[in-house]
Design a protein around this motif. Structure first.
Motif, PDB file in Angstrom:
ATOM      1  N   LYS A 128      -1.934   9.740 -10.694  1.00  0.00           N
ATOM      2  CA  LYS A 128      -2.749  10.935 -10.489  1.00  0.00           C
ATOM      3  C   LYS A 128      -2.488  11.978 -11.577  1.00  0.00           C
ATOM      4  O   LYS A 128      -1.352  12.155 -12.012  1.00  0.00           O
ATOM      5  N   LEU A 168      -8.618   1.894  -1.114  1.00  0.00           N
ATOM      6  CA  LEU A 168      -9.286   0.878  -1.923  1.00  0.00           C
ATOM      7  C   LEU A 168      -8.295  -0.187  -2.375  1.00  0.00           C
ATOM      8  O   LEU A 168      -8.637  -1.378  -2.446  1.00  0.00           O
ATOM      9  N   PHE A 169      -7.073   0.242  -2.686  1.00  0.00           N
ATOM     10  CA  PHE A 169      -6.042  -0.726  -3.069  1.00  0.00           C
ATOM     11  C   PHE A 169      -5.759  -1.686  -1.912  1.00  0.00           C
ATOM     12  O   PHE A 169      -5.665  -2.905  -2.108  1.00  0.00           O
ATOM     13  N   ARG A 214      -7.921   6.176  -3.133  1.00  0.00           N
ATOM     14  CA  ARG A 214      -7.490   5.112  -4.050  1.00  0.00           C
ATOM     15  C   ARG A 214      -6.539   4.149  -3.349  1.00  0.00           C
ATOM     16  O   ARG A 214      -6.590   2.931  -3.573  1.00  0.00           O
ATOM     17  N   ASP A 223      -4.491   8.212  -0.028  1.00  0.00           N
ATOM     18  CA  ASP A 223      -5.778   8.773  -0.400  1.00  0.00           C
ATOM     19  C   ASP A 223      -6.801   7.650  -0.542  1.00  0.00           C
ATOM     20  O   ASP A 223      -6.537   6.493  -0.212  1.00  0.00           O
ATOM     21  N   ASN A 244       0.877   5.783  -7.250  1.00  0.00           N
ATOM     22  CA  ASN A 244      -0.361   6.501  -7.527  1.00  0.00           C
ATOM     23  C   ASN A 244      -0.121   8.009  -7.573  1.00  0.00           C
ATOM     24  O   ASN A 244      -0.563   8.700  -8.499  1.00  0.00           O
ATOM     25  N   SER A 245       0.597   8.521  -6.572  1.00  0.00           N
ATOM     26  CA  SER A 245       0.813   9.964  -6.494  1.00  0.00           C
ATOM     27  C   SER A 245       1.723  10.474  -7.600  1.00  0.00           C
ATOM     28  O   SER A 245       1.535  11.575  -8.126  1.00  0.00           O
ATOM     29  N   SER A 262       0.944   3.922  -3.019  1.00  0.00           N
ATOM     30  CA  SER A 262       0.668   5.348  -2.817  1.00  0.00           C
ATOM     31  C   SER A 262       1.681   6.204  -3.551  1.00  0.00           C
ATOM     32  O   SER A 262       1.337   7.254  -4.121  1.00  0.00           O
ATOM     33  N   THR A 322       0.829  -1.206   0.000  1.00  0.00           N
ATOM     34  CA  THR A 322       0.000   0.000   0.000  1.00  0.00           C
ATOM     35  C   THR A 322       0.860   1.251   0.000  1.00  0.00           C
ATOM     36  O   THR A 322       0.556   2.232  -0.689  1.00  0.00           O
TER      37      THR A 322
END
Length: 905
Positions: A116, A457-458, A454, A452, A111-112, A108, A104
């Motif tokens: 994003k 949820l991950f 997302r 965040d 994702n960031s 993150s 996770t």
């Protein structure tokens, strides 16, 4: 009619309507048969249908409540069962938490940074005005390609058909005075008209820059960053209208930008306008990155074609130097040969760069750790379910179906996964803060990294997939129709068949294989790091070299001719500090990310064809003593001297690779003469120094020309004017480099020459070099953590299997020892079993690593993806760890008392 099936909410609407209509018609026909009028019969049927539907809904609600009540009862039962085995539950939850938390946290980051959109309105419409120039050479277009010149900006901005707005900017530093305390060195972003409009970001306080602010001679304005407004102005809402001195010139504060505002991925304390006069521009000067916002419906392909149309217009519209030999505009001819081609790309692609490869590799490795964790928990569940076989068989004999037993086993897995997810998210939060701290400063969008929705949820998805993954194995194995055979086949003397061990053994083999893949990956990065540390960077004992930057504004020293004297005075004051052995200064330091100057160079005695353009070379201006301070070895000839500077001697030094390229050897270069490609005088080569890796240790050393930082200007516009730069970097060799007391002495020495000069970016050369390796170090740390976790989990897994085997075969071992078996033979039997599993895992891991390590090629340096040393050593480490893990339970087995074992049986 099957009422429960009728009321299932996952039935299609069309099917429900058809069934209702059919029921309505049948009921109406019954009423007609009794003598009722058709219209009245249909109305009565509809009333009955309404009552029936209400009853069905009530039945559905009762069934739903019953279902929830059943789930709650099973959940409470499972939780009580887990509480009765706290060690098992704690180990399973903690194992899953480590895997889920690590995945996770890294997700993150991915994702960031990668997934994003950028923090601008409709950021997908933003493009980087990237250009290629295949004829210019790699030095010109390295990194960001060919940037825009001022004249190119004016042509594109005025005549394009594809952009709503476009602009260029430049990153700089400036000196702020008058705010109290010492002069302050800050970052500045100078933007053209259209830049902030393209980004569609407005100030939160005051007004934005206007076209009037961009006019040359207009009052100089400035926007504050949010952080600078808070730290230096106390978040004063009345800050607009105040004036500050920037490089000795007053600027009016007109507003404050939002928090975390950046252009691309660059932040600064001040945003100021670029005040350019179109009438004074020429073709040259490709120093400005550009950004644009596409018009609605416009594509990058259309914008590329649009700008390609404007390049010939640009070449014809602006003046350039005339070539004395051909009579043609020199720059226009050169730039035609460069074959400038627009190659626009999304701004997000430019911001993230090539970091995606690193992050996906790290994400993939931690995904493997998650698989190993799931295998470990699956093994734990297999052992636990085997202990419950009699219970499950009795329940099956009493009527419990296989689906119900499998559901309860999956529910237990889901509860363990939920606990692991909850704890894992907490670990991810803490780990993310650590990642942001240890992450490389050049990691893009570092300030945007966060947990965040997302990411949550991950974590939820990973936990549920994990529950299914490790929960299905025991459910399928022990909830099948053969479970009732356990009652007939059970008993205290029943042997454990090979089939019952097969699932656990396969899981262990998988763990060993994945652990070996991760260990090899981290081993390759360790080897890369070692290779980088053995590269000669072109300087020595970097930990003893203190560096700093000084900018001398025109307001402090207006006369260019005095710059060299002031810079020399500062060097003398620094050299007078006790313990300082040498001092030098230059326009750029090795690996400090300062964009280099570059130009071509010609050597005397060689004829060149008309229009010939030599390859671009890096230009660096250095002072006498700079190479000695840096520890850069003199290969041939001599160093610069102060007499060379003050007598304006036309001398130059070159790097060893350039000397070999032009004259065959360093010795042959001494006494030869070179000049830039314009009409400058010839400069004598007086010295050759070793190659310096000026970008990073991973990048080859560029061919470099070293000019005196003050000396003859190599450009024809001012042949006999001392050539100095207002921004210089000092190097000071001292054994106390980095010590607070020494840094204070350095500041006082500089201020003794002029109290208005800021001392900025004080750091050792070792810190600069480490920063150039930050991305490699970050990858190494992450892969090492993943490899260590994989090794630990793999060893725990094989230990658990051998320990469980020992427990199950305790009676057999007792009989063997009663019949005369030696303790060493018993130990060897169990260690051999573990090593056989390890052998299968090692073979599978080596084959997998040979394929997967090819994905790491871009991250490696001096090491092949299939490196025999790394493969052999990591496999040996893993085998040794497995031997230790097997020996502990094997030793316990060898200590069994045969008499006691037989009595207990």
């Amino acid at each position: 009619m099957n009422w429960r099936r009728f009321f299932r909410r996952d039935e299609a609407d069309a099917e429900q309507r058809q069934e209702l209509e059919s029921y309505l018609e049948i009921t109406a026909e019954e009423y007609v048969a009794r003598g009722m009028e058709p219209q009245l019969a249909r109305e009565a049927a509809m009333r009955k249908l309404g009552n029936t539907t209400r009853i069905r809904e009530e039945v559905y609600t009762m069934n739903t409540l019953e279902m929830f009540d059943t789930v709650l009862r099973h959940t409470r039962f499972t939780l009580r069962s887990l509480r009765q085995h706290p060690t098992f539950a704690a180990i399973a939850v903690l194992t899953l938490a480590v895997g889920i938390g690590a995945n996770t946290a890294v997700f993150s980051v991915v994702n960031s940074v990668l997934l994003k959109p950028l923090a601008y309105p409709d950021s997908e419409q933003l493009v980087d005005l990237h250009q290629e120039a295949p004829g210019a050479g790699s030095l010109v277009t390295a990194g960001s390609g060919l940037r825009l010149s001022k004249s190119m900006y004016f042509t594109y901005a005025e005549q394009n058909r594809s952009f709503e707005a476009m602009g260029v900017w430049s990153a700089d530093v400036g000196t702020v005075t008058g705010l109290g305390g010492a002069p302050e060195r800050i970052r500045i972003l100078a933007v053209s008209d259209g830049t902030l409009e393209a980004l569609q970001v407005k100030p939160i306080l005051g007004r934005a820059l206007s076209p009037a602010d961009q006019v040359p001679g207009a009052p100089e304005a400035a926007l504050l960053s949010y952080g600078y407004w808070q730290s230096r102005f106390g978040a004063d809402p009345a800050v607009s209208g105040r004036k500050i001195l920037v490089d000795g010139r007053p600027r009016e504060i007109i507003g404050v930008m939002p928090a975390n505002f950046r252009i691309a991925d660059l932040g600064a304390e001040l945003i100021v306008p670029l005040q350019w006069d179109p009438k004074r521009q020429m073709l040259a000067g490709f120093a400005f990155p550009g950004i644009a916002r596409l018009k609605p419906g416009a594509t990058i392909g259309q914008a590329n074609a649009d700008l390609a149309r404007l390049i010939p217009v640009w070449l014809r519209s602006w003046p350039s130097i005339i070539d004395g030999a051909s009579g043609e505009p020199q720059a226009e001819k050169v730039y035609r040969d460069w074959r400038i081609t627009p190659a626009l790309r999304p701004l997000k692609t430019t911001v993230t760069g090539n970091i995606g490869g690193v992050l996906w590799v790290v994400m993939g490795t931690l995904g493997m750790v998650m698989l190993i964790a799931c295998a470990n928990v699956a093994n734990l569940l297999l052992v636990r379910v085997e202990g419950r076989q009699q219970e499950l068989a009795v329940r099956a004999a009493l009527g419990a179906c296989s689906a119900r037993i499998a559901g309860e086993l999956l529910l237990e897995s889901a509860l363990l996964a939920a606990g692991g997810a909850a704890l894992g998210v907490g670990m991810a939060y803490a780990g993310l803060r650590l990642l942001v701290r240890i992450g490389p400063a050049n990691l893009p969008r570092l300030s945007e990294i966060s947990l965040d929705a997302r990411a949550f949820l991950f974590a939820l998805a990973v936990s549920m997939l994990s529950a299914i993954l490790f929960g299905l194995i025991p459910a399928l194995k022990y909830a099948g129709p053969k479970i009732s055979l356990t009652l007939r086949g059970g008993g205290r003397g029943a042997s454990i068949s090979r089939e019952r061990h097969r699932a656990r053994n396969l899981l262990v083999v998988m763990q060993i294989a994945l652990a070996l893949v991760l260990l090899i990956s981290s081993g390759l990065m360790i080897r890369t790091f070692q290779e980088l540390r053995h590269v000669d960077p072109g300087f020595a004992h970097a930990e003893e070299i203190e560096t700093l930057r000084i900018f001398i504004p025109p307001a402090v020293v207006p006369e260019s001719a005095r710059l060299g004297r002031v810079e020399n005075d500062i060097a003398d004051k620094l050299a007078a500090i006790p313990g300082v052995t040498s001092v030098g200064f230059a326009s750029a330091l090795p690996m400090d990310q300062t964009p280099p100057n570059w130009d071509g160079i010609l050597k005397e005695g060689q004829s060149y064809a008309a229009g010939y353009r030599p390859a671009m070379r890096t230009y660096i201006n250095v002072s006498p003593g700079f190479f000695r301070t840096e520890g850069t070895r003199l290969v041939a000839g001599r160093d610069f001297s102060w007499n060379d500077m003050y007598k304006l001697r036309p001398v130059v030094m070159v790097s060893e690779n350039l000397a070999k390229e032009l004259w065959g050897s360093a010795a042959n270069a001494i006494g030869k003469r070179v000049r830039p490609i314009d009409l400058s005088p010839w400069f004598e080569v007086i010295g050759v120094v070793e190659d310096v890796r000026s970008v990073s240790v991973q990048e080859p050393a560029p061919a470099t020309v070293y000019w005196l930082t003050t000396g003859l200007n190599p450009y024809p516009q001012a042949l006999a004017v001392p050539f100095s730069t207002r921004a210089v970097a000092y190097s000071i060799r001292n054994s106390r480099a980095g010590a607070p007391a020494f840094l204070e002495q350095v500041r006082k020495a500089v201020w003794s020459v002029n109290a208005n000069l800021p001392v900025a970016e004080m750091q050792t050369l070792q810190e600069i070099a480490r920063r150039s390796m930050a991305r490699t170090s970050f990858t190494l740390i992450m892969l090492a953590i993943a490899g260590g976790m994989a090794l630990l989990l793999g060893v725990i897994g094989i230990y658990g299997v051998i320990a469980y085997t020992v427990a199950q075969r305790r009676r057999e071992v007792g009989i063997r020892m009663a019949l005369g078996a030696q303790a060493a033979a018993v130990r060897r039997m169990f260690v051999t079993q573990g090593l056989s599993l390890c052998a299968f895992g090692v073979v599978a891991g080596l084959i997998s690593a040979a394929g997967l390590s090819q994905l790491m090629t871009s991250l490696l340096f001096g090491v092949a993806p299939i490196d025999p040393i790394t493969y052999i050593l990591t496999a040996a480490v893993l085998v040794l760890a497995v031997v230790v893990a097997c020996y502990v339970p094997a030793r316990r087995a060898a200590g069994v008392d045969p008499a006691e074992t037989l009595r207990s049986e």
